[in-house]
Design a protein around this motif. Structure first.
Motif, short mmCIF file in Angstrom:
data_model
loop_
_atom_site.label_atom_id
_atom_site.label_comp_id
_atom_site.label_asym_id
_atom_site.label_seq_id
_atom_site.Cartn_x
_atom_site.Cartn_y
_atom_site.Cartn_z
N ASP A 35 0.82 -1.21 0.00
CA ASP A 35 0.00 0.00 0.00
C ASP A 35 0.86 1.26 0.00
O ASP A 35 0.50 2.27 -0.60
N GLU A 36 1.99 1.20 0.67
CA GLU A 36 2.87 2.36 0.77
C GLU A 36 3.71 2.56 -0.49
O GLU A 36 3.89 3.68 -0.95
N TYR A 37 4.22 1.49 -1.06
CA TYR A 37 5.20 1.61 -2.14
C TYR A 37 4.73 1.08 -3.49
O TYR A 37 5.31 1.44 -4.51
N GLY A 38 3.73 0.23 -3.52
CA GLY A 38 3.30 -0.37 -4.78
C GLY A 38 2.30 0.50 -5.50
O GLY A 38 1.10 0.24 -5.48
N ASN A 39 2.80 1.54 -6.16
CA ASN A 39 1.92 2.50 -6.82
C ASN A 39 1.41 2.03 -8.17
O ASN A 39 0.45 2.58 -8.69
N THR A 40 2.05 1.04 -8.75
CA THR A 40 1.63 0.52 -10.05
C THR A 40 1.52 -1.00 -9.95
O THR A 40 2.10 -1.62 -9.05
N PRO A 41 0.78 -1.61 -10.87
CA PRO A 41 0.71 -3.08 -10.87
C PRO A 41 2.10 -3.72 -11.00
O PRO A 41 2.36 -4.76 -10.40
N ALA A 42 2.98 -3.10 -11.78
CA ALA A 42 4.33 -3.66 -11.94
C ALA A 42 5.11 -3.62 -10.62
O ALA A 42 5.82 -4.57 -10.30
N GLN A 43 4.96 -2.55 -9.87
CA GLN A 43 5.66 -2.45 -8.59
C GLN A 43 5.10 -3.48 -7.60
O GLN A 43 5.85 -4.12 -6.87
N ARG A 44 3.80 -3.64 -7.59
CA ARG A 44 3.19 -4.64 -6.70
C ARG A 44 3.64 -6.05 -7.09
O ARG A 44 3.94 -6.88 -6.23
N ALA A 45 3.71 -6.31 -8.38
CA ALA A 45 4.17 -7.63 -8.85
C ALA A 45 5.62 -7.86 -8.44
O ALA A 45 5.99 -8.97 -8.05
N GLU A 46 6.44 -6.84 -8.52
CA GLU A 46 7.84 -6.97 -8.13
C GLU A 46 7.96 -7.25 -6.64
O GLU A 46 8.74 -8.11 -6.21
N LEU A 47 7.19 -6.54 -5.82
CA LEU A 47 7.21 -6.80 -4.38
C LEU A 47 6.73 -8.21 -4.07
O LEU A 47 7.29 -8.89 -3.20
N ASP A 48 5.69 -8.66 -4.77
CA ASP A 48 5.20 -10.02 -4.56
C ASP A 48 6.25 -11.06 -4.94
O ASP A 48 6.45 -12.04 -4.23
N TRP A 49 6.92 -10.84 -6.08
CA TRP A 49 7.95 -11.78 -6.50
C TRP A 49 9.05 -11.89 -5.44
O TRP A 49 9.47 -12.98 -5.06
N LEU A 50 9.48 -10.74 -4.96
CA LEU A 50 10.53 -10.72 -3.95
C LEU A 50 10.06 -11.39 -2.66
O LEU A 50 10.79 -12.17 -2.06
N GLU A 66 14.90 0.58 2.08
CA GLU A 66 15.37 0.63 0.70
C GLU A 66 14.32 0.23 -0.33
O GLU A 66 14.64 0.04 -1.50
N VAL A 67 13.06 0.12 0.07
CA VAL A 67 12.01 -0.34 -0.85
C VAL A 67 11.85 0.63 -2.02
O VAL A 67 11.82 0.21 -3.17
N GLU A 68 11.73 1.90 -1.73
CA GLU A 68 11.52 2.89 -2.79
C GLU A 68 12.69 2.89 -3.78
O GLU A 68 12.49 2.93 -4.99
#
Length: 82
Positions: A35-50, A66-68
């Motif tokens: 919610d804080e850092y996943g501003n786009t679907p691609a960013q959310r997908a990257e966080l999920d992958w990690l 270091e998330v941002e």
């Protein structure tokens, strides 16, 4: 973080759970991070992958703030392949 004993992704609670020497636990609420850092679907997908593939690195990145920066690198691990 030298005294980290274990780190795992708990998909039931959507948290990364870490345990340190001496029994100190840490739980990172991954929904709050998205919610804080996943501003786009691609960013959310990257966080999920990690989260699912490298929970230790995910926890270290969150604890170091270091998330941002990580997301600004344009990583594409979470991108679906055709």
């Amino acid at each position: 973080m030298n005294d980290l004993l274990s780190c795992r992704c708990n998909m039931d609670t959507n948290r990364v759970e870490a345990r340190f020497e001496g029994g100190t636990p840490l739980a990172i609420d991954c929904i709050a991070i998205e919610d804080e850092y996943g501003n786009t679907p691609a960013q959310r997908a990257e966080l999920d992958w990690l989260l699912y593939n490298k929970p230790l690195e995910y926890a270290q990145m969150v604890m170091k703030g270091e998330v941002e920066y990580y997301l600004s690198l344009g990583c594409d691990h979470g991108r679906m392949e055709n």
